[in-house]
Write a protein that holds these residues in place. Structure first.
Motif, PDB file in Angstrom:
ATOM      1  N   ILE A  55       0.857  -1.182   0.000  1.00 53.59           N
ATOM      2  CA  ILE A  55       0.000   0.000   0.000  1.00 53.59           C
ATOM      3  C   ILE A  55       0.893   1.231   0.000  1.00 53.59           C
ATOM      4  N   PRO A  56       0.639   2.197  -0.875  1.00 50.69           N
ATOM      5  CA  PRO A  56       1.480   3.395  -0.905  1.00 50.69           C
ATOM      6  C   PRO A  56       1.641   4.037   0.468  1.00 50.69           C
ATOM      7  N   GLU A 109       6.019   3.542  -2.876  1.00 54.68           N
ATOM      8  CA  GLU A 109       5.455   4.819  -3.295  1.00 54.68           C
ATOM      9  C   GLU A 109       4.420   4.630  -4.396  1.00 54.68           C
ATOM     10  N   ASP A 110       3.498   5.573  -4.486  1.00 55.65           N
ATOM     11  CA  ASP A 110       2.508   5.519  -5.553  1.00 55.65           C
ATOM     12  C   ASP A 110       3.178   5.592  -6.923  1.00 55.65           C
ATOM     13  N   SER A 111       4.329   6.240  -6.982  1.00 56.76           N
ATOM     14  CA  SER A 111       5.062   6.356  -8.250  1.00 56.76           C
ATOM     15  C   SER A 111       5.609   5.015  -8.723  1.00 56.76           C
ATOM     16  N   TRP A 112       5.596   3.996  -7.873  1.00 57.39           N
ATOM     17  CA  TRP A 112       6.051   2.666  -8.284  1.00 57.39           C
ATOM     18  C   TRP A 112       5.057   1.994  -9.224  1.00 57.39           C
ATOM     19  N   ASN A 113       3.826   2.501  -9.292  1.00 58.99           N
ATOM     20  CA  ASN A 113       2.804   1.886 -10.125  1.00 58.99           C
ATOM     21  C   ASN A 113       2.991   2.291 -11.578  1.00 58.99           C
ATOM     22  N   ARG A 114       2.835   1.326 -12.459  1.00 53.72           N
ATOM     23  CA  ARG A 114       3.039   1.559 -13.884  1.00 53.72           C
ATOM     24  C   ARG A 114       1.842   2.258 -14.524  1.00 53.72           C
ATOM     25  N   SER A 115       0.647   1.803 -14.198  1.00 54.61           N
ATOM     26  CA  SER A 115      -0.567   2.367 -14.805  1.00 54.61           C
ATOM     27  C   SER A 115      -1.636   2.528 -13.726  1.00 54.61           C
ATOM     28  N   PRO A 116      -1.422   3.436 -12.793  1.00 56.81           N
ATOM     29  CA  PRO A 116      -2.362   3.547 -11.663  1.00 56.81           C
ATOM     30  C   PRO A 116      -3.772   3.944 -12.077  1.00 56.81           C
ATOM     31  N   ASP A 117      -3.907   4.689 -13.174  1.00 50.55           N
ATOM     32  CA  ASP A 117      -5.238   5.095 -13.613  1.00 50.55           C
ATOM     33  C   ASP A 117      -6.026   3.931 -14.195  1.00 50.55           C
ATOM     34  N   ILE A 118      -5.317   2.863 -14.572  1.00 49.50           N
ATOM     35  CA  ILE A 118      -5.984   1.695 -15.162  1.00 49.50           C
ATOM     36  C   ILE A 118      -6.137   0.582 -14.141  1.00 49.50           C
ATOM     37  N   TYR A 119      -5.059   0.282 -13.398  1.00 49.70           N
ATOM     38  CA  TYR A 119      -5.050  -0.897 -12.537  1.00 49.70           C
ATOM     39  C   TYR A 119      -4.868  -0.600 -11.049  1.00 49.70           C
ATOM     40  N   GLY A 120      -4.902   0.658 -10.681  1.00 47.27           N
ATOM     41  CA  GLY A 120      -4.869   0.960  -9.259  1.00 47.27           C
ATOM     42  C   GLY A 120      -3.474   1.136  -8.688  1.00 47.27           C
ATOM     43  N   TYR A 153      -1.999  -0.687  -5.854  1.00 45.80           N
ATOM     44  CA  TYR A 153      -1.472  -1.716  -4.977  1.00 45.80           C
ATOM     45  C   TYR A 153      -0.533  -2.658  -5.724  1.00 45.80           C
ATOM     46  N   ALA A 154       0.264  -3.398  -4.975  1.00 48.43           N
ATOM     47  CA  ALA A 154       1.141  -4.423  -5.548  1.00 48.43           C
ATOM     48  C   ALA A 154       1.059  -5.686  -4.703  1.00 48.43           C
ATOM     49  N   SER A 155       1.333  -6.818  -5.339  1.00 47.44           N
ATOM     50  CA  SER A 155       1.304  -8.110  -4.652  1.00 47.44           C
ATOM     51  C   SER A 155       2.624  -8.345  -3.928  1.00 47.44           C
ATOM     52  N   LEU A 156       2.545  -8.774  -2.681  1.00 53.50           N
ATOM     53  CA  LEU A 156       3.748  -8.885  -1.847  1.00 53.50           C
ATOM     54  C   LEU A 156       4.284 -10.305  -1.666  1.00 53.50           C
ATOM     55  N   LYS A 157       3.428 -11.286  -1.558  1.00 55.69           N
ATOM     56  CA  LYS A 157       3.853 -12.592  -1.057  1.00 55.69           C
ATOM     57  C   LYS A 157       4.975 -13.207  -1.879  1.00 55.69           C
ATOM     58  N   GLU A 158       4.897 -13.126  -3.206  1.00 53.69           N
ATOM     59  CA  GLU A 158       5.905 -13.756  -4.053  1.00 53.69           C
ATOM     60  C   GLU A 158       7.111 -12.852  -4.290  1.00 53.69           C
ATOM     61  N   ASN A 159       7.026 -11.612  -3.827  1.00 55.51           N
ATOM     62  CA  ASN A 159       8.120 -10.673  -4.034  1.00 55.51           C
ATOM     63  C   ASN A 159       9.106 -10.683  -2.868  1.00 55.51           C
TER      64      ASN A 159
END
Length: 579
Positions: free
Chosen positions: A376-377, A390-401, A403-409
């Motif tokens: 979560i940002p 950071e929110d800037s880590w998102n590639r296409s926030p206007d399309i896909y929101g 958040y990012a998946s954590l468990k496999e990272n």
């Protein structure tokens, strides 16, 4: 007789170019041998039956069979993230936009799902390579006497475990698949259709392999990555649980078989009898590199600095790396999933109202498992207080929101760059102890023994409540308002069978989120159409890429049999209902 150990049993299941290549190769061999007798020599890259029918040869074939567990690719991942998470209500596809691996967009929205998708065909093909390697190893092992190969029974059990694993994945993806074991002669492969066995008979074939493995594997792992008895019993329980929900031709659940449910209870009892397994103290320990030994019952291992160019890396899950670290920001947790982690003033889930409004992670009561599952940002990345997502880590926030998946990272410094991709060597857990508790709880509830399931679910909730030690900022302050409480019958819940079922299914989603099982759970329970159409009804008001999404009952429960495979079988294979 000589054969190629990877392709000999699968030439009719290969990519479209395989037949052309085979014909060209045959023509070339005919031309050369007719002109130059001295070229009639044993070809390189193949081995004879005599060469592999030795203890040394058998061991090499066993290793080759294990190696296939890591031979996946990001568009044909053995973690099944594309089909278990993105196809459900837990995640969006992500990436640049809907056209980025567009077939997965169609699969995510259950629209325009075609029988000729290359990614689906490639996954089918790659899963059958795993089966081919196992069968080749079994043929060699079975030719040897225990006097020269003392590990014979154990290795046979390992191989049958792996074969059952591959068939399990095929089964939940495609429902009807051709079942070929080491006893089927190669010249009869063309006679084995994907409807040779019924739905129930296919499940039983898989269960039989796991049963054999459970009876012949050692009680403790001889090497990390090899299964033991507990792993076999856990997978047997999972198989019998799926088998219990009997489906008709149109994928409707028509009966829940009580004998199969009891088999789940019996198998999980076996797993729980082994003292080396149990829940980790902190939920997050499951998802740290090299930490969880107690809860991980069976996992695929990866490596680095092993003499290869890049190491044995997990390429199946590379796409979920956030864009702020590398590439490519796929598998984005859904807003619906994030909202599901909200809790009320008593620390209980909001079963009916959780999605009425979007969670405010800074002020709302939440289950700590949210911050172990979803980035979560403004919060720490993988428990590192010096690295903020950071929110800037998102590639296409206007399309896909956002958040990012954590468990496999993994932590930011633990990635290994290979071209544009950022891979890691964290093990991929296939079975963990929490899953076993959930298998058992589900079976008990459906047997009408919900009171026996209550302490199992509360065991997970109690562990969740205590799983906040890793979730702190740089000042050592908790990152969220964490509140989780157990269920108390007659106090905060009326623990009837219906209410227990609701609580259990919600608990399973929270515990196993983003681990590739959500879609298959919904299909098993027979509620996929209800849950997923309700999901997109709300989500499409937030995300336009879901505008055309609609789950078609009696069709979208399974993928279509790939057209290539039907054609290679000369139409022996039959297409799934609805396609």
């Amino acid at each position: 007789m000589k054969y190629n150990i990877d392709k000999y049993s699968l030439y009719k299941r290969c990519r479209p170019f395989c037949k052309t290549f085979l014909l060209l190769a045959m023509g070339t061999v005919f031309f050369l041998t007719s002109c130059k007798k001295q070229l009639d020599i044993s070809p390189k890259g193949v081995v004879s039956q005599e060469q592999v029918n030795t203890p040394e040869g058998a061991e090499k074939l066993v290793i080759a069979a294990y190696a296939q567990l890591g031979n996946d690719h990001y568009d044909q991942a053995f973690s099944l993230w594309e089909y278990g998470d993105v196809r459900a209500d837990d995640a969006y596809k992500g990436g640049r936009d809907a056209s980025d691996i567009q077939d997965f967009h169609f699969i995510e929205t259950w629209s325009n799902t075609l029988v000729n998708f290359g990614e689906v065909d490639a996954l089918w093909y790659n899963l059958y390579i795993g089966i081919s390697r196992v069968n080749a190893a079994l043929n060699a092992i079975e030719s040897l006497d225990k006097s020269v190969y003392p590990l014979k029974n154990q290795r046979m059990a390992e191989m049958r475990f792996l074969r059952a694993h591959w068939y399990f994945q095929l089964k939940i993806l495609f429902k009807y698949v051709p079942y070929i074991d080491e006893n089927v002669p190669r010249d009869l492969y063309d006679t084995v259709g994907n409807r040779t066995y019924s739905n129930d008979e296919l499940w039983q074939k898989i269960a039989d392999d796991f049963q054999y493995a459970a009876e012949n594997l050692p009680e403790t792992k001889t090497d990390i990555g090899r299964p033991d008895k507990a792993a076999a019993y856990a997978y047997l329980a999972k198989t019998k649980l799926y088998q219990a929900y009997m489906q008709d031709e149109k994928n409707n659940v028509v009966e829940i078989n009580k004998d199969d449910l009891q088999a789940v209870v019996d198998a999980t009892s076996k797993v729980m009898s082994y003292s080396q397994y149990g829940l980790d103290n902190d939920f997050g320990d499951n998802f740290l590199q090299g930490v969880s030994d107690k809860e991980s019952i069976w996992a695929v291992q990866f490596s680095v600095d092993d003499g290869t160019m890049f190491g044995r890396l997990n390429f199946g899950d590379v796409l979920s790396t956030p864009q702020g670290i590398g590439c490519c920001d796929f598998k984005k947790p859904s807003q619906n999933l994030v909202n599901a982690f909200k809790t009320d003033a008593n620390g209980l889930p909001l079963f009916d109202t959780y999605n009425n409004s979007d969670v405010n992670p800074s002020t709302d009561n939440i289950d700590p498992r949210l911050d172990h599952t979803v980035a979560i940002p403004g919060r720490t990345w993988k428990y590192d207080p010096l690295v903020i997502y950071e929110d800037s880590w998102n590639r296409s926030p206007d399309i896909y929101g956002h958040y990012a998946s954590l468990k496999e990272n993994v932590k930011k410094d633990d990635y290994i760059q290979v071209g544009p991709f950022y891979a890691n060597t964290k093990h991929r857990v296939i079975l963990r102890y929490a899953d076993v508790l959930l298998f058992r709880a589900e079976a008990l509830i459906e047997l009408g023994r919900q009171n026996e399931a209550l302490p199992l679910i509360n065991e997970l909730r109690t562990r969740a409540a205590a799983s906040n030690s890793l979730l702190v900022d740089a000042a050592d302050n908790p990152e969220g308002h964490y509140l989780v409480k157990p269920y108390v019958n007659g106090v905060n819940i009326n623990w009837t069978q219906d209410n227990a079922r609701i609580a259990f299914r919600f608990e399973r989603r929270l515990e196993m989120a983003e681990e590739g099982s959500r879609f298959f759970d919904l299909v098993r329970w027979g509620v996929a159409d209800q849950v997923l159409n309700a999901f997109v009804g709300v989500e499409k008001t937030k995300w336009p890429f879901l505008n055309d999404a609609h789950f078609t009952k009696n069709k979208n429960e399974y993928l279509p049999i790939p057209l290539n495979q039907i054609q290679f079988s000369k139409n022996l294979y039959k297409q799934n209902y609805g396609y």
